[in-house]
Design an enzyme around this catalytic site. Sequence first.
Site: not given
Length: 305
Positions: A217, A219-220, A222, A248-249
């Site tokens: 991950s 973050g913003a 992708g 993230g989940d």
Amino acid sequence: MILTVTLNTALDITYRVRSLRPHTSHRVTEVVERPGGKGLNVARVLAALGHEVTVTGFTGGATGRIVQDRLTAVPGLVDALVPVTGPTRRTIAVVDEESGDTTQLNEPGPTVTPAEWSAFQEAYEDLVPSVSAVALCGSLPPGVPVGAYAGLIRTAKATGVPVLLDTSGEALRRGVAARPDILKPNADELSELTGSHEPLRAAQDARRRGALAVVASLGARGLLALTPEGRWHAAPPALEHGNPTGAGDAAVAGLLIGLLDQLPWPDRLTRAVALAAATVRSPTAGDFDPAIYEKLLAGVSVTAA
């Protein structure tokens, strides 16, 4: 049927305030309580998309009873949580409406005894042969061996069940050596595991350590995926503003669906990114609007990394 494991379940409590400022009193404008912990968040997304899912892990005390009561309201979800003496933890998220930022306070969780850990392992071994995939998610409560996830991965793989691992710290380091099918760290967790702050290089290192595929991950920005079939970067259509708690989940849920449907990796990543972005847009942490999810699917870009 998918099995999600949340050894450190929680009651997630979200407070909304107009503006969070240190050393002052705040009037809370909204309170939301829901079952939490990474694996329960994943299970809720899967159930919302029509997939059957079983949840296991530990639950205890009055907080644990609240968590289990709330789980009964989730269609398609089977509660196989294992009781412990200690109380289930609470996590507190404070959402600043002015800035959109979220401040998180996480309790450590109950202390699990050796007998309780043995009881869980027996329950897990009974569940695994009847499921199509396992997701091992989140932190370890006190008392659980640091190599717990490594052992659970080996148990699942011995029966031919694919495993996704989403954890951090020493549990991640021990777990990756057991060769999970998918490793899903964030950029900071991946850096801590490998010592590299460059995501592509760190993901390559994580694969050398044992993971069949690594989906990081960013973050913003992708997701970055390194797999036996290739490597890709999947990005949302625009920078999403909102509450990232649970995003993230939601991505993990998308990866599990793609695994079960045997989709090509770019399609798996598209679903995962769209679900994560839809979750960020939701006013309540960990929720998503199915209509927004469907709309975002068309805007996710997947390129070779």
